[in-house]
Write an enzyme that holds these catalytic residues in place. Structure first.
Site, short mmCIF file in Angstrom:
data_model
loop_
_atom_site.label_atom_id
_atom_site.label_comp_id
_atom_site.label_asym_id
_atom_site.label_seq_id
_atom_site.Cartn_x
_atom_site.Cartn_y
_atom_site.Cartn_z
N TYR A 31 0.83 -1.20 0.00
CA TYR A 31 0.00 0.00 0.00
C TYR A 31 0.86 1.25 0.00
O TYR A 31 2.08 1.18 0.17
CB TYR A 31 -0.97 0.00 1.19
CG TYR A 31 -0.34 0.30 2.53
CD1 TYR A 31 0.46 -0.66 3.17
CD2 TYR A 31 -0.51 1.53 3.15
CE1 TYR A 31 1.02 -0.38 4.41
CE2 TYR A 31 0.06 1.81 4.38
CZ TYR A 31 0.83 0.85 5.01
OH TYR A 31 1.40 1.13 6.21
N LYS A 146 6.41 -1.92 1.99
CA LYS A 146 5.21 -1.33 2.59
C LYS A 146 4.05 -2.32 2.45
O LYS A 146 3.13 -2.15 1.64
CB LYS A 146 4.91 0.03 1.95
CG LYS A 146 4.12 0.95 2.89
CD LYS A 146 4.22 2.38 2.45
CE LYS A 146 3.19 3.26 3.11
NZ LYS A 146 3.13 3.18 4.56
N GLU A 178 11.82 2.43 14.39
CA GLU A 178 10.97 3.53 13.92
C GLU A 178 9.66 3.47 14.70
O GLU A 178 9.49 2.64 15.59
CB GLU A 178 10.71 3.40 12.41
CG GLU A 178 10.05 2.09 12.03
CD GLU A 178 9.88 1.91 10.53
OE1 GLU A 178 9.83 2.89 9.78
OE2 GLU A 178 9.77 0.74 10.11
N LEU A 202 11.05 1.31 7.28
CA LEU A 202 10.50 1.75 6.01
C LEU A 202 11.23 3.04 5.62
O LEU A 202 11.45 3.92 6.45
CB LEU A 202 9.00 2.04 6.14
CG LEU A 202 8.37 2.44 4.81
CD1 LEU A 202 8.13 1.21 3.94
CD2 LEU A 202 7.09 3.21 5.00
N1 PMP Z 1 7.52 3.95 8.88
C1 PMP Z 1 6.40 3.20 8.81
C2 PMP Z 1 6.41 1.84 9.40
C3 PMP Z 1 5.25 3.71 8.16
O1 PMP Z 1 4.15 2.95 8.06
C4 PMP Z 1 5.27 5.03 7.64
C5 PMP Z 1 4.05 5.61 6.99
N2 PMP Z 1 3.87 5.18 5.71
C6 PMP Z 1 6.46 5.78 7.75
C7 PMP Z 1 7.57 5.19 8.38
C8 PMP Z 1 6.55 7.16 7.20
O2 PMP Z 1 6.58 7.12 5.80
P1 PMP Z 1 6.15 8.38 4.93
O3 PMP Z 1 6.98 9.52 5.38
O4 PMP Z 1 6.45 7.96 3.54
O5 PMP Z 1 4.69 8.61 5.18
#
Ligand code: PMP
Length: 280
Positions: A31, A146, A178, A202
């Site tokens: 996603y 993701k 994270e 991620l």
């Molecule tokens: N880490 C995780 C596990 C996430 O699910 C997200 C949100 N998508 C993020 C970091 C932050 O990613 P982004 O800045 O692309 O929204």
């Protein structure tokens, strides 16, 4: 709400998938969440590249990536989005006639679902900061994908909510990886620290933007793991994500950080980030 499902724009009440969809049975899908600033998708190409990578890593062969941007803007129009749009997009391997773990032998069409919702962030939160708790990182070893397989972070996030916190910060072998849906940063000695890109985190798009801003603002960065037992050596913490932007962390478990620090670097980055989005 009008959503997009497998080549059709439909009312969400009429949008159905098969119970044999592999997304439903195995969380066999990926996603993205994307948002607009000034009605324009922010860092769309970065999101698209990350989506393509996630698809590649789990071997979903989807040929429609080039149409996604058009579909999103159609959904924004069809839903008469007044403020900004928050886009949710999910692609699963598709559905088969029986439940079998391994990939289907013959080619099936991936299931594509896209929705947009009217989004008006409460900017106040970005400045007030949030409470967090520390939780063990129970996720699999491919957090760089993701994937829709999110049960460990659902459980950790629920624990955070029950503790009156907005985010759970995850710890694997004593190291901060994270947040459940955010990247995590700490600051000491005028230097920004965040976990290095690896299979344990991620690669957030907002994180990427923050690292670019640090470069522009000549703020030192060290992509190194923050140790749980050394947290108190840092004096600022913040999380980043598409919806949280750059949000200061003011409490970790019982430790109240606010008052110890002015959060100068966090503020500097917030100002620069705001400017970037205003000009999107
Ligand atoms: N880490 C995780 C596990 C996430 O699910 C997200 C949100 N998508 C993020 C970091 C932050 O990613 P982004 O800045 O692309 O929204």
């Amino acid at each position: 709400m009008i959503v997009y499902l497998n080549n059709s724009y439909l009312s969400s009440d009429d949008a159905f998938i098969s119970p044999l969809d592999r997304g439903f049975l195995f969380a066999d899908g990926v996603y993205e969440s994307i948002r607009t600033y000034n009605k324009k998708l922010f860092r769309y190409n970065d999101h698209l590249e990350r989506l393509k990578r996630s698809l590649r890593e789990i071997e979903i062969d989807f040929e429609g990536c080039d149409s996604i941007e058009y579909i999103i803007y159609e959904l924004i129009k069809k839903n008469k989005v007044k403020n900004e749009a928050l886009v949710y997009l999910q692609i699963t391997r598709g559905s088969t006639s029986t439940r079998t773990h391994c990939f289907p032998e013959s080619k099936i069409n991936p299931t594509v679902f896209i929705s947009v919702k009217d989004y008006k962030p409460i900017k106040n939160e970005f400045y007030k900061g949030i409470k967090t708790i520390l939780e063990e990182d129970l996720r699999w070893l491919r957090c760089d994908i993701k994937s829709t397989s999110l049960l460990p972070v659902v459980l950790a996030n629920q624990k955070a909510a029950e503790a009156g916190a907005e985010e759970a910060v995850l710890v694997r072998n004593g190291l901060i990886t994270e947040g459940t849906h955010t990247n995590f940063f700490a600051v000491k000695d005028e230097t920004v620290f965040t976990a290095p890109a690896s299979n344990f985190v991620l690669d957030g798009i907002t994180k990427k933007v923050v690292l670019e801003l640090c470069k522009q603002l000549k703020i030192k960065v060290r992509e190194e793991h923050i140790r749980k037992d050394e947290m108190k050596n840092y004096n600022e913490f913040f999380i980043t994500s598409t919806t949280k932007e750059i949000t200061p962390v003011i409490q970790i478990d019982d430790w109240k950080i606010k008052g110890r620090t002015e959060g100068a670097i966090t503020k500097k980055l917030q100002v620069a980030f705001n400017e970037l989005t205003i000009n999107n």
